[in-house]
Design an enzyme around this catalytic site. Structure first.
Site, PDB file in Angstrom:
ATOM      1  N   ARG A  49     -14.083  -2.122   0.771  1.00 22.99           N
ATOM      2  CA  ARG A  49     -12.879  -2.945   0.816  1.00 22.99           C
ATOM      3  C   ARG A  49     -12.283  -2.927  -0.589  1.00 22.99           C
ATOM      4  O   ARG A  49     -12.817  -2.360  -1.515  1.00 22.99           O
ATOM      5  CB  ARG A  49     -13.152  -4.365   1.299  1.00 22.99           C
ATOM      6  CG  ARG A  49     -14.480  -5.059   0.938  1.00 22.99           C
ATOM      7  CD  ARG A  49     -14.739  -5.273  -0.502  1.00 22.99           C
ATOM      8  NE  ARG A  49     -13.637  -5.943  -1.160  1.00 22.99           N
ATOM      9  CZ  ARG A  49     -13.471  -5.950  -2.476  1.00 22.99           C
ATOM     10  NH1 ARG A  49     -14.312  -5.304  -3.255  1.00 22.99           N
ATOM     11  NH2 ARG A  49     -12.461  -6.583  -3.024  1.00 22.99           N
ATOM     12  N   GLY A  50     -11.083  -3.525  -0.647  1.00 22.77           N
ATOM     13  CA  GLY A  50     -10.340  -3.452  -1.908  1.00 22.77           C
ATOM     14  C   GLY A  50      -9.199  -2.475  -1.718  1.00 22.77           C
ATOM     15  O   GLY A  50      -9.429  -1.332  -1.289  1.00 22.77           O
ATOM     16  N   ALA A  51      -7.977  -2.892  -2.011  1.00 21.74           N
ATOM     17  CA  ALA A  51      -6.815  -2.075  -1.660  1.00 21.74           C
ATOM     18  C   ALA A  51      -6.923  -0.624  -2.131  1.00 21.74           C
ATOM     19  O   ALA A  51      -6.847   0.301  -1.318  1.00 21.74           O
ATOM     20  CB  ALA A  51      -5.542  -2.745  -2.190  1.00 21.74           C
ATOM     21  N   ARG A  90      -6.830  -1.244   8.513  1.00 19.71           N
ATOM     22  CA  ARG A  90      -6.514  -2.590   8.022  1.00 19.71           C
ATOM     23  C   ARG A  90      -5.024  -2.594   7.704  1.00 19.71           C
ATOM     24  O   ARG A  90      -4.499  -1.607   7.195  1.00 19.71           O
ATOM     25  CB  ARG A  90      -7.336  -2.963   6.777  1.00 19.71           C
ATOM     26  CG  ARG A  90      -8.834  -3.125   7.044  1.00 19.71           C
ATOM     27  CD  ARG A  90      -9.571  -3.647   5.840  1.00 19.71           C
ATOM     28  NE  ARG A  90      -9.309  -5.067   5.591  1.00 19.71           N
ATOM     29  CZ  ARG A  90      -9.654  -5.697   4.462  1.00 19.71           C
ATOM     30  NH1 ARG A  90     -10.228  -5.028   3.487  1.00 19.71           N
ATOM     31  NH2 ARG A  90      -9.392  -6.989   4.320  1.00 19.71           N
ATOM     32  N   GLN A 199     -16.083 -12.547  -1.785  1.00 23.70           N
ATOM     33  CA  GLN A 199     -16.023 -11.376  -2.671  1.00 23.70           C
ATOM     34  C   GLN A 199     -16.301 -11.771  -4.126  1.00 23.70           C
ATOM     35  O   GLN A 199     -16.908 -11.008  -4.880  1.00 23.70           O
ATOM     36  CB  GLN A 199     -14.641 -10.696  -2.604  1.00 23.70           C
ATOM     37  CG  GLN A 199     -14.323  -9.983  -1.293  1.00 23.70           C
ATOM     38  CD  GLN A 199     -13.554 -10.828  -0.319  1.00 23.70           C
ATOM     39  OE1 GLN A 199     -13.686 -12.057  -0.310  1.00 23.70           O
ATOM     40  NE2 GLN A 199     -12.751 -10.211   0.551  1.00 23.70           N
ATOM     41  N   ASP A 240      -2.549  -6.536  -2.850  1.00 24.47           N
ATOM     42  CA  ASP A 240      -2.667  -5.576  -1.744  1.00 24.47           C
ATOM     43  C   ASP A 240      -1.326  -4.966  -1.404  1.00 24.47           C
ATOM     44  O   ASP A 240      -1.279  -3.898  -0.780  1.00 24.47           O
ATOM     45  CB  ASP A 240      -3.278  -6.268  -0.521  1.00 24.47           C
ATOM     46  CG  ASP A 240      -4.734  -6.624  -0.774  1.00 24.47           C
ATOM     47  OD1 ASP A 240      -4.987  -7.650  -1.438  1.00 24.47           O
ATOM     48  OD2 ASP A 240      -5.618  -5.843  -0.359  1.00 24.47           O
ATOM     49  N   ASN A 250      -1.896 -10.902  -1.526  1.00 26.99           N
ATOM     50  CA  ASN A 250      -3.241 -10.780  -2.111  1.00 26.99           C
ATOM     51  C   ASN A 250      -4.184 -11.660  -1.317  1.00 26.99           C
ATOM     52  O   ASN A 250      -3.777 -12.356  -0.369  1.00 26.99           O
ATOM     53  CB  ASN A 250      -3.216 -11.157  -3.596  1.00 26.99           C
ATOM     54  CG  ASN A 250      -4.491 -10.711  -4.315  1.00 26.99           C
ATOM     55  OD1 ASN A 250      -4.924  -9.575  -4.176  1.00 26.99           O
ATOM     56  ND2 ASN A 250      -5.099 -11.625  -5.048  1.00 26.99           N
TER      57      ASN A 250
END
Ligand SMILES: CSC[C@H]1O[C@H](OP(=O)(O)O)[C@H](O)[C@@H]1O
Length: 349
Positions: A49-51, A90, A199, A240, A250
């Site tokens: 995960r994480g843009a 996503r 997170q 994001d 975000n």
């Protein structure tokens, strides 16, 4: 994994290994994927995960798909359909679509299927490398900006995880924190635990502790007290998606942080590579906000936190208006007071 090798994935040409972030910090478990289906699942289930990281992972997923269909007569159309499908893993982070559009443009250049895998792999590796380079550039720009108006080290507060686990390099917002630390200019990084997925508690604290950064974990609701006590100079967060007017999508909880920061006179810095900029979307109200399953709130592992029957509202992003953001940092430049700019993205691309 040694201290300086924190990475969310490892590319091996025919296999993408993904560090399953759902299991950190308790376990470091690597899942190996040899097809796009596995990469889709890894993104959708937030193993990775994480843009920026999900964009890079999807790019490698396209290479894996190419390996499986390079001999098929309809390889071009099959790969286009695979990219369309990966883009749905996503909805909110524009980096996913941006990376797949990069791969689609590369595919359009392929004249002979014999070159297909080589060309797509080179593009995926370039996307990964460029993100790492962007992280380093943003670290310098963001740290310079924070230190430009103060004597001595800074106290910052972060939200979610925006570090090496969320990107192809040292991180976006946490990359700025790393740069401050490396310059001896970090008093403390306060880390919101970031409910419900944690997170901050599970990932950012793990990254910071490994590197001996002065850090402190707090429940999200304690950010206001930290600011009221003068213990935060800057809120430094990732993004994001940043729309044409400078609105910022975000992790959920960013909007209240920005409102609190404005109340207490604390700066808000958004740090994101230019792959997060979305000039096609005019404003934040047009962003699709991902909602995830209610079990993320009702239970933690085997422990029930709420009645199984209770209704849940679980949007995992929110939108901070440009008017509440003081600085946006990309690898290409800084935008001061994006809410006051007619075209805030101009200085960022
Ligand atoms: C540099 S990561 C950007 C962004 O991605 C995170 O979301 P998620 O953990 O759900 O993928 C968070 O919003 C970070 O700020």
């Amino acid at each position: 994994m040694t201290q300086d090798q924190v990475t969310p994935f490892r590319w091996h040409g025919e296999v993408l290994e993904v560090l399953d972030q759902r299991l950190l910090p308790a376990e470091e478990v690597w899942q190996a994927y040899s097809d796009a289906e596995g990469v889709y699942r890894a993104i959708h289930e937030m193993q990775v995960r994480g843009a920026p990281a999900i964009g890079i992972a999807a790019a490698y997923g396209v290479v894996l798909a190419a390996r499986s269909c390079a001999e098929a007569p309809d390889w071009y159309s099959r790969l286009g359909a695979t990219m369309d499908w990966l883009a749905q893993a996503r909805p909110t982070a524009v980096n996913l679509v941006w990376a797949l559009e990069r791969m689609r443009a590369c595919l359009a250049q392929v004249a002979d299927s014999a070159d297909l895998i080589t060309m797509l792999e080179a593009e995926a590796l370039a996307i990964h490398r460029e993100d790492a380079e962007a992280n380093r550039a943003m670290g310098v720009l963001g740290a310079d900006r924070i230190l430009a108006e103060r004597e001595g080290p800074a106290q910052v507060l972060t939200h979610c995880n925006t570090g090496a686990l969320a990107t192809g390099g040292q991180g976006t917002a946490l990359g700025v924190v790393r740069e401050l630390f490396q310059r001896g200019a970090l008093t403390c990084v306060h880390m919101d635990e970031t409910r419900p997925w944690l997170q901050g508690a599970r990932l950012t604290a793990w990254e910071c502790e490994r590197e001996g950064m002065p850090c402190s974990l707090n429940v999200d609701g304690a950010a206001a007290t930290l600011m009221a006590q003068g213990r935060v100079d800057w809120v430094v967060v990732g993004a994001d998606r940043i729309t044409a007017n400078g609105d910022v999508a975000n992790k959920i909880g960013t909007l209240p942080l920005a409102i609190l920061a404005r109340h207490y006179g604390v700066g808000v810095m958004v740090v994101a590579p230019s792959s997060t900029l979305d000039a096609e979307t005019p404003s934040g109200d047009r962003i699709e906000i991902e909602e995830r399953d209610g079990t993320e709130l009702r239970r933690s592992g085997r422990r029930w936190l709420a009645p199984n029957s209770v209704a849940v509202f679980n949007p995992v992003f929110d939108v901070t208006p440009a008017s509440l953001v003081d600085v946006i940092v990309t690898e290409k430049g800084i935008c001061e007071a994006p809410g006051d700019q007619v075209t805030p993205l101009d200085s960022l691309t």
